[in-house]
Design a protein around this motif. Structure first.
Motif, PDB file in Angstrom:
ATOM      1  N   LEU A   1       0.828  -1.199   0.000  1.00 29.58           N
ATOM      2  CA  LEU A   1       0.000   0.000   0.000  1.00 29.58           C
ATOM      3  C   LEU A   1       0.865   1.253   0.000  1.00 29.58           C
ATOM      4  N   VAL A   2       0.363   2.298  -0.658  1.00 24.15           N
ATOM      5  CA  VAL A   2       1.037   3.599  -0.660  1.00 24.15           C
ATOM      6  C   VAL A   2      -0.019   4.694  -0.553  1.00 24.15           C
ATOM      7  N   ARG A   3       0.402   5.827  -0.016  1.00 24.00           N
ATOM      8  CA  ARG A   3      -0.432   7.032  -0.034  1.00 24.00           C
ATOM      9  C   ARG A   3       0.260   8.037  -0.940  1.00 24.00           C
TER      10      ARG A   3
ATOM     11  N   ASP B   1       8.053  -1.114   0.499  1.00 27.41           N
ATOM     12  CA  ASP B   1       7.675  -0.334   1.672  1.00 27.41           C
ATOM     13  C   ASP B   1       7.747   1.129   1.264  1.00 27.41           C
ATOM     14  N   GLN B   2       6.751   1.913   1.675  1.00 31.55           N
ATOM     15  CA  GLN B   2       6.716   3.298   1.219  1.00 31.55           C
ATOM     16  C   GLN B   2       7.811   4.117   1.874  1.00 31.55           C
ATOM     17  N   ALA B   3       8.446   4.949   1.048  1.00 34.78           N
ATOM     18  CA  ALA B   3       9.465   5.889   1.508  1.00 34.78           C
ATOM     19  C   ALA B   3       9.235   7.202   0.776  1.00 34.78           C
ATOM     20  N   GLY B   4       8.694   8.187   1.476  1.00 33.96           N
ATOM     21  CA  GLY B   4       8.420   9.475   0.851  1.00 33.96           C
ATOM     22  C   GLY B   4       7.433   9.341  -0.288  1.00 33.96           C
ATOM     23  N   ASP B   5       7.842   9.855  -1.454  1.00 30.44           N
ATOM     24  CA  ASP B   5       6.953   9.857  -2.618  1.00 30.44           C
ATOM     25  C   ASP B   5       7.133   8.612  -3.480  1.00 30.44           C
ATOM     26  N   GLY B   6       7.628   7.542  -2.879  1.00 29.06           N
ATOM     27  CA  GLY B   6       7.847   6.323  -3.650  1.00 29.06           C
ATOM     28  C   GLY B   6       7.928   5.111  -2.746  1.00 29.06           C
TER      29      GLY B   6
ATOM     30  N   PRO C   1       8.963   4.876  10.883  1.00 27.38           N
ATOM     31  CA  PRO C   1       7.728   5.682  10.823  1.00 27.38           C
ATOM     32  C   PRO C   1       7.953   7.122  10.380  1.00 27.38           C
ATOM     33  N   ASP C   2       9.106   7.714  10.714  1.00 31.06           N
ATOM     34  CA  ASP C   2       9.355   9.099  10.295  1.00 31.06           C
ATOM     35  C   ASP C   2      10.042   9.185   8.937  1.00 31.06           C
ATOM     36  N   GLY C   3      10.301   8.042   8.310  1.00 34.49           N
ATOM     37  CA  GLY C   3      10.877   8.014   6.974  1.00 34.49           C
ATOM     38  C   GLY C   3      12.357   8.286   6.897  1.00 34.49           C
ATOM     39  N   SER C   4      13.047   8.369   8.039  1.00 33.28           N
ATOM     40  CA  SER C   4      14.453   8.771   8.018  1.00 33.28           C
ATOM     41  C   SER C   4      15.436   7.611   8.057  1.00 33.28           C
TER      42      SER C   4
ATOM     43  N   VAL D   1      15.422  10.348   0.903  1.00 31.73           N
ATOM     44  CA  VAL D   1      14.647  10.058  -0.299  1.00 31.73           C
ATOM     45  C   VAL D   1      14.873  11.119  -1.364  1.00 31.73           C
ATOM     46  N   ALA D   2      14.937  12.388  -0.955  1.00 39.79           N
ATOM     47  CA  ALA D   2      15.097  13.471  -1.926  1.00 39.79           C
ATOM     48  C   ALA D   2      16.388  13.315  -2.717  1.00 39.79           C
ATOM     49  N   ALA D   3      17.455  12.926  -2.013  1.00 40.67           N
ATOM     50  CA  ALA D   3      18.738  12.746  -2.690  1.00 40.67           C
ATOM     51  C   ALA D   3      18.869  11.362  -3.315  1.00 40.67           C
ATOM     52  N   GLY D   4      17.974  10.450  -2.946  1.00 39.02           N
ATOM     53  CA  GLY D   4      18.034   9.096  -3.480  1.00 39.02           C
ATOM     54  C   GLY D   4      19.260   8.345  -3.024  1.00 39.02           C
ATOM     55  N   GLN D   5      19.580   8.440  -1.720  1.00 36.93           N
ATOM     56  CA  GLN D   5      20.781   7.773  -1.241  1.00 36.93           C
ATOM     57  C   GLN D   5      20.665   7.409   0.233  1.00 36.93           C
ATOM     58  N   LEU D   6      21.537   6.497   0.649  1.00 38.61           N
ATOM     59  CA  LEU D   6      21.672   6.105   2.039  1.00 38.61           C
ATOM     60  C   LEU D   6      22.969   6.665   2.594  1.00 38.61           C
ATOM     61  N   SER D   7      23.002   6.868   3.910  1.00 37.37           N
ATOM     62  CA  SER D   7      24.227   7.272   4.592  1.00 37.37           C
ATOM     63  C   SER D   7      24.306   6.542   5.923  1.00 37.37           C
ATOM     64  N   ASP D   8      25.482   6.565   6.531  1.00 34.76           N
ATOM     65  CA  ASP D   8      25.702   5.887   7.813  1.00 34.76           C
ATOM     66  C   ASP D   8      25.254   4.426   7.746  1.00 34.76           C
ATOM     67  N   VAL D   9      25.599   3.765   6.667  1.00 32.90           N
ATOM     68  CA  VAL D   9      25.223   2.359   6.492  1.00 32.90           C
ATOM     69  C   VAL D   9      26.061   1.500   7.429  1.00 32.90           C
ATOM     70  N   ARG D  10      25.412   0.633   8.193  1.00 34.75           N
ATOM     71  CA  ARG D  10      26.150  -0.213   9.130  1.00 34.75           C
ATOM     72  C   ARG D  10      25.395  -1.511   9.380  1.00 34.75           C
ATOM     73  N   VAL D  11      26.151  -2.525   9.797  1.00 30.36           N
ATOM     74  CA  VAL D  11      25.550  -3.782  10.242  1.00 30.36           C
ATOM     75  C   VAL D  11      25.134  -3.604  11.690  1.00 30.36           C
ATOM     76  N   LEU D  12      23.862  -3.798  11.950  1.00 30.73           N
ATOM     77  CA  LEU D  12      23.330  -3.575  13.289  1.00 30.73           C
ATOM     78  C   LEU D  12      23.440  -4.819  14.166  1.00 30.73           C
TER      79      LEU D  12
END
Length: 643
Positions: free
Chosen positions: A81-83, A125-130, A174-177, A203-214
């Motif tokens: 589902l998306v809004r 899974d929805q992320a921002g406008d996509g 939930p906050d999309g961050s 989402v705006a930049a289309g990228q990930l940062s601070d990528v880590r194995v949790l």
């Protein structure tokens, strides 16, 4: 009195095949509407995505579209589902015909989101406008997988992350961050060893940062079903205790169990979009977990771990769950109730002592309960001091209250890392209502009984499973439940391998039916798809070092030891277990002069989807047992046996 196997039953093969919808994914939208997907055998297995409106109308999101994806070949996660920017809820879904993804909004035709370039996608899974998806590019031979963001405006996918061989379960906070997901590498499978990742999502930049194995870097553990609580806390199911239990994950990667118990709270992720939990609010989590008989859906409070037992009338749950507005939607069943999409409100104002259950969609009309068997849980001694678990479904018919000793068929589930839950099964009832008992064997290697039980099959596929099935078969005869010489065995895929291995390696069975079963392990390792291409490293051994073991374990190597009839049922276009394996086994049976039949279904792949083929396979199987055990099932075409 009619012979066992020839009792007249209201459950015809055509009814079993055509009336049952295959319910899968579920969701709840912001308006409280339940959504689900259902496979329709009467439409060639087409998967439709639907929702129920407040007035009770059922509306299809994209009429005519077959919502399936082939990522990892087994698919799953083919819709979500998306809004959109207008705040309207719609669906995003994959088309089986070309693997493109579409956005289906109310009142508008589906709009394509991805190009028809051969790349496959799953698990949205929805992320921002996509949406975030797992992408799988199989155009260059070796599959390449990545996480991508696909805007709803149709501008096309943007890659976020790549590297691991396998990726799954991207979930947005939930906050999309933030984004979490899992990965694993050959030769592991996701129920053996995975990593849990986390990253900042822009989402705006289309990228990930601070990528880590949790989690998962410092030990071998299976981390499955990741996601977020409403407050942004990461939740994941881990088996580090020896059991799949739901945990909170701290910022430093530390895990704290919400409900520590010696019971599985997770499922093997054979397909995408599986889960065993759904957050109801900041404190409450709906959780499916194993119980004494089957599974339960209860509520766990994150603060203190208190369990709110719901005491629902179900014993089996599909590995799909979704929450919203304090309610949870699931696919649930019981021994006498077919699988249904149900919405559960744990806090029913009308009766605080009992949850409200809203049945949204039933997969099939249940026959008279007088024709439905009630499963009897079994725990029996097996070889090497092991215990094998099973469910026995006795012959059940109102005209035959005292069945006495009856022929039995052991049902061997596929996987092999899987299980068969104690629930209504029209296939089981097809046999039990005719006087043939059924035993669902949860052989060593099955899920639902902890990691050690799963690992009992490591290096022992074709040994432990066969020993466990043999122990059950001999117990049936020793207890007087089955006459000597009237115990059969049937299974599909990996279960079909166990069938063929049991028939060629023991004398415990007098008949066997293999649905697209593995006959040649070396050929399977060479021909199967990437997701399972190293699965046999743990089940049998790594190649080439274990070459001799592959030859020794292959049922094709031991056809000379076979002395009973065999039925082989095969899809012509199976990409997982090619038809060549069934043909090779049939040729060996022909050379040996044993009664057998090979039935190949055109257009079918790994598992039969078309109603007419499901019905034909069931009738062929019943006729086969009738010819072997000396009864004539009424109204069933006679199968021609060679040899």
């Amino acid at each position: 009195m009619d012979e066992h196997g020839a009792w007249r039953s209201p459950l015809t093969a055509a009814a079993v095949a055509s009336t049952g919808l295959r319910l899968s994914g579920v969701a709840l939208d912001a308006a409280g509407r339940a959504w689900w997907s259902e496979g329709r055998p009467a439409e060639g297995g087409r998967v439709a995505v639907l929702r129920r409106e407040p007035d009770g109308r059922v509306v299809e999101a994209a009429p005519g579209l077959d919502a399936r994806t082939r990522v990892h070949e087994y698919g799953g996660g083919a819709w979500g589902l998306v809004r959109d920017a207008r705040g309207e809820t719609g669906a995003v879904l994959a088309s089986a015909s070309d693997q493109r993804w579409f956005h289906a909004a109310a009142g508008r035709p589906p709009r394509p989101l991805t190009p028809a370039d051969g790349v496959r996608y799953a698990d949205p899974d929805q992320a921002g406008d996509g949406i975030v998806l797992v992408a799988e590019d199989v155009r260059e031979g070796v599959p390449r997988r990545s996480l991508v963001h696909v805007p709803l405006d149709g501008s096309g996918p943007r890659e976020l992350f790549e590297g691991p061989r396998f990726l799954a379960a991207p979930r947005v906070s939930p906050d999309g961050s933030r984004l979490v997901w899992t990965s694993w590498e050959h030769p592991d499978m996701p129920w053996q060893s995975t990593l849990l990742w986390e990253a900042r999502l822009d989402v705006a930049a289309g990228q990930l940062s601070d990528v880590r194995v949790l989690a998962g870097r410092d030990r071998r553990e299976s981390l499955v079903h990741p996601g977020f609580a409403p407050d942004g806390t990461v939740l994941v199911v881990s088996d580090r205790s020896g059991w799949w239990n739901l945990h909170e994950v701290g910022p430093d990667g530390g895990l704290r169990p919400l409900l520590a118990e010696a019971a599985d709270q997770g499922f093997p992720p054979w397909v995408f979009a599986t889960t065993s939990w759904a957050a109801l609010d900041a404190d409450r989590v709906a959780l499916v977990h194993a119980a004494d008989v089957g599974y339960r859906l209860d509520v766990v409070h994150r603060a203190g771990g208190r369990v709110e037992a719901l005491d629902l009338p179900f014993t089996a749950y599909a590995p799909v769950l979704a929450g919203g507005g304090g309610r949870v939607v699931a696919v649930a069943a019981s021994p006498t109730a077919p699988a249904a999409v149900v919405v559960v409100d744990p806090a029913d104002p009308a009766d605080p002592t009992a949850p409200a259950v809203d049945v949204v969609r039933v997969s099939a009309a249940a026959p008279d309960p007088a024709h439905l068997p009630v499963p009897q849980p079994l725990s029996l001694p097996s070889a090497g001091g092991r215990t094998v678990h099973a469910h026995r479904y006795p012959p059940t018919h109102p005209d035959h209250p005292d069945a006495g000793a009856a022929p039995h068929v052991l049902f061997v589930h596929g996987g092999p890392t899987a299980q068969s839950q104690a629930a209504y099964s029209p296939e089981v009832a097809f046999f039990t209502s005719r006087g043939i008992g059924v035993v669902d064997v949860q052989y060593g290697g099955s899920t639902g009984y902890g990691r050690a039980y799963r690992e009992a099959l490591d290096g022992n596929w074709g040994v432990v499973d066969v020993e466990d099935c043999t122990a059950v078969a001999r117990w049936l005869v020793e207890e007087g439940l089955a006459p000597p010489g009237r115990v059969g065995i049937r299974g599909g895929s990996a279960g079909g391998f166990t069938v063929l291995a049991a028939l060629t390696g023991t004398d415990a069975f007098s008949a066997g039916t293999s649905y697209y079963g593995v006959a040649d392990l070396r050929a399977l390792a060479a021909e199967t798809h990437d997701f399972e291409s190293r699965y046999l490293d743990s089940l049998v051994g790594p190649l080439p070092a274990a070459e001799d073991v592959y030859v020794e374990r292959a049922p094709l190597s031991h056809v000379d030891g076979l002395s009973c009839p065999v039925l082989l049922l095969q899809g012509a276009d199976d990409p997982v277990v090619p038809r060549s394996q069934a043909e090779a086994f049939a040729a060996a049976l022909h050379r040996k002069g044993l009664p057998h039949a090979l039935v190949v279904f055109p257009g079918e792949q790994h598992g039969f989807r078309r109603a007419e083929n499901v019905a034909a396979a069931l009738e062929a199987e019943l006729s086969f047992y009738g010819q072997v055990w000396g009864f004539d099932p009424p109204g069933v075409p006679r199968l021609h046996l060679d040899g």
